[in-house]
Design a protein around this motif. Structure first.
Motif: not given
Length: 704
Positions: A649-669
């Motif tokens: 659900d959270a992923k769908a909301l983020i993607e619908a708002a134009g964001g990307k969901v990644s599986g790992s944390v980096s400085k670009k997160t």
């Protein structure tokens, strides 16, 4: 109610009762002659009163064959495959992922069921006139989304009730309309009897019970299906595509009460240790069972927890298949053949002295590539160990004993089909034929295009493709046996080589090249078969952009990526015109995939193929998913359990708002969204100074 009507109803109920005792409970109380006598009385009464015959009468199990073959039907919800575990560590890791997806303090319970080695089938029931439920349709799994209506054959399976009384429905807690999913199997005794009959008739025996069951359920002669004695084990209940009983264990009990055959070898478990005990017990009795199994299926018992855990792109997170260890045997390597796949990849295949392993006669095994041959040190004539586990392609694991005069395996330097020089990139292990006109590559591409998970063109298997291309059947190959196409030729003889009807995928849709009149001129193709193939090709035009993108064979573009691209661009023209930056803006599309897509459409031949497919009526559009810009350029990482929504659900909301969901944390997160029991991702975000928000914080970002 007339006297005849009363007699007919009484006989029907009596016959249904004894069918249930015999076929479901395996506890008959009648001799065969008693059952036959009652059935004959019912047939005689129905013949005298044809107006009283109903579709759910026991006399109506075997009907006429379908006039036009099997129609395609969409499932109420996809019939997905399961992820696999092969050892205790992988199973425990799955259980940890399950627990991580649940709320803090919430524990998952499990249901363990045998993994029957058959074919999946969905049967649907609708209300009868007197409060009962009657069988409506039986649908094969097909490609998971669309199956075939095989109701006529399903009616012949005695463990599938044609009629469930209002009383039984009430006892089982079932409505009049519902769907049951389960597995069709051919018991080993029935399989042995079938093979005896095939050999006596001068036919080759079937390889294994699963293939025989799959072939039987799609036979156009219901009488043959009835004679095979298939069984249907039920394990899933749905209404309008949704589970409606609180627990899986309770659903199994309801199915039993309603009169369905449910496997006795099921067990509830509170812990993974208890699950592993069930697996050990199942493996111990595996060889004594009257049907084939290849593992155990473990499901989270609570349906509410199943809903919260949700699905990945291809499988439920709340279930997993534990596969039994592979079975092995020793045999002789008689030769090594070299197959050419649709991408030009050369795959060495071991030709073995046939050996029986785990219910199947194995005569071929993959050798993967030249490096694997060198690693094994195998020579032609050696005795080798061959391993087969579940659906895994048989493979050679090691050399048991070297032949005194074994012949070295020489990897070819030219394509075995078109004789073009082979090429090997420094960064790859595979040798490839780079000739775009190689007959094997064209054939492989066409088989891929027609396969079930792509354009799903029934009847366009190896033999038909060979004839359409004017090739001998033996020249057709597949990529590591990944495709699900079926060879039509049962004799194994090469078809006659002739002038090709087609040379590209687009030619399939050209009515001047593929039509009934031209198809009937091919070997073993009648008018009915020709018309069915023409109709299948016409239907495939409407599969949509995602299927087309999969069918084109673009490197790195599988089912999930194809769907995301289709939803993002909505039309193939927009996709072709997209820059690499625009391609990378699509969720889950990185630089490597974007480069492969851009390079594919930059080739004139590929662009011309797409243009011609569109010109011939192949739909290359999709419903465009509207994407907002609020989160444009932002990358999120999800961790832990959120209070009111799943990660999907959270992923769908983020993607619908134009964001990307990644599986790992980096400085670009940009943000980490953390719930209860957040683990190492939260710690890494804190170390890197990445902003952390909870579910409420995510909602606030969306509303700002």
């Amino acid at each position: 109610m007339s006297s005849a009507h009363q007699q007919i109803e009484a006989l029907r109920e009596e016959l249904r009762h004894h069918e249930h005792l015999y076929y479901v409970l395996d506890a008959p109380t009648w001799e065969d002659w008693q059952y036959d006598e009652a059935m004959n009385r019912l047939k005689a009464l129905e013949a005298e009163h044809p107006e009283l015959v109903t579709p759910d009468s026991p006399t109506q199990r075997v009907g006429g064959k379908p006039k036009e073959g099997f129609a395609k039907v969409a499932h109420s919800r996809p019939m997905l495959s399961l992820d696999n575990a092969y050892n205790a560590d992988e199973l425990r890791a799955w259980a940890e992922r399950v627990q991580a997806g649940l709320a803090a303090g919430e524990k998952a319970g499990y249901v363990c069921e045998l993994k029957l080695d058959g074919l999946s089938l969905a049967v649907n029931y609708v209300p009868g006139s007197g409060g009962e439920a009657v069988l409506s349709t039986g649908i094969t799994r097909g490609d998971g989304s669309i199956g075939e209506d095989v109701t006529t054959n399903v009616r012949t399976i005695r463990s599938v009730p044609l009629h469930i009384s209002a009383k039984k429905l009430k006892e089982a807690g079932l409505p009049q309309s519902f769907e049951v999913r389960g597995e069709v199997v051919l018991p080993q005794k029935a399989f042995a009897k079938m093979n005896e009959e095939r050999v006596a008739a001068g036919m080759a025996p079937a390889a294994n019970p699963r293939n025989a069951a799959a072939g039987t359920i799609r036979t156009l002669e219901p009488n043959i299906v009835a004679q095979r004695r298939l069984e249907y084990f039920s394990y899933f209940l749905l209404r309008d595509g949704e589970s409606f009983i609180a627990e899986q264990s309770e659903a199994l009990a309801s199915l039993r009460t309603a009169g369905f055959l449910v496997n006795k070898q099921t067990r509830s478990a509170k812990t993974i240790d208890e699950v592993l005990k069930f697996i050990d017990d199942a493996d111990a009795v595996r060889d004594s069972l009257p049907y084939d199994i290849d593992g155990v299926v473990i499901k989270v018992d609570s349906i509410a927890q199943q809903r919260r855990l949700g699905f990945t792109g291809k499988a439920p997170r709340w279930a997993i298949a534990y596969k039994f260890p592979a079975r092995a045997a020793n045999t002789v390597l008689e030769d090594v053949l070299f197959q050419v796949g649709r991408t030009g990849k050369i795959t060495p295949v071991a030709a073995l002295k046939p050996v029986f392993i785990g219910g199947t006669t194995v005569a071929r095994a993959t050798l993967h590539n030249a490096d694997e041959i060198a690693r094994l040190g195998v020579k032609i004539g050696d005795t080798v160990a061959v391993e087969r586990g579940g659906d895994v392609i048989p493979k050679i694991t090691h050399v048991v004993s070297a032949a005194p005069h074994g012949r070295s395996v020489e990897f070819p330097q030219i394509c075995p089909i078109c004789e073009s020089p082979l090429v090997k990139e420094e960064s790859e292990v595979d040798w490839r034929c780079v000739n775009e006109s190689c007959p094997a590559r064209i054939a492989g591409a066409m088989l891929h295009w027609s396969s079930r998970g792509v354009m799903n063109i029934e009847g366009l298997g190896e033999s038909m493709v060979a004839q359409l291309l004017g090739q001998a059947l033996e020249s057709i190959t597949e990529d590591d046996a990944e495709l699900e196409s079926e060879a039509v030729s049962e004799t194994g003889e090469p078809v006659q080589v002739r002038e090709p009807l087609v040379t590209t995928i687009a030619d399939l849709y050209d009515p001047a090249k593929v039509n009934v009149a031209k198809l009937v001129e091919l070997e073993r193709v009648g008018e009915k078969t020709a018309q069915a193939l023409v109709d299948e090709i016409e239907r495939s035009k409407q599969r949509g952009l995602a299927r087309v993108l999969m069918g084109l064979g673009i490197r790195f573009v599988g089912e999930r990526t194809a769907q995301l691209l289709a939803q993002h661009f909505g039309d193939v023209s927009a996709l072709i015109a997209a820059s690499r930056e625009e391609l990378e803006a699509v969720n889950e599309v990185g630089p490597k995939v974007a480069e492969a897509i851009a390079e594919f459409f930059a080739v004139d031949r590929n662009a011309e193929l797409v243009a011609r497919l569109r010109e011939l009526g192949v739909d290359m559009t999709a419903e465009k998913r509207e994407i907002g810009t609020k989160f444009a350029g932002l990358t999120f990482v999800l961790t832990g359990t959120l209070p009111t929504m799943t990660r999907d659900d959270a992923k769908a909301l983020i993607e619908a708002a134009g964001g990307k969901v990644s599986g790992s944390v980096s400085k670009k997160t940009s943000y980490v969204v953390a719930g209860e029991e957040a683990g190492s991702k939260l710690e890494k975000a804190q170390q890197l100074g990445v902003p952390v928000v909870d579910e409420a914080g995510l909602q606030q970002l969306l509303s700002e």
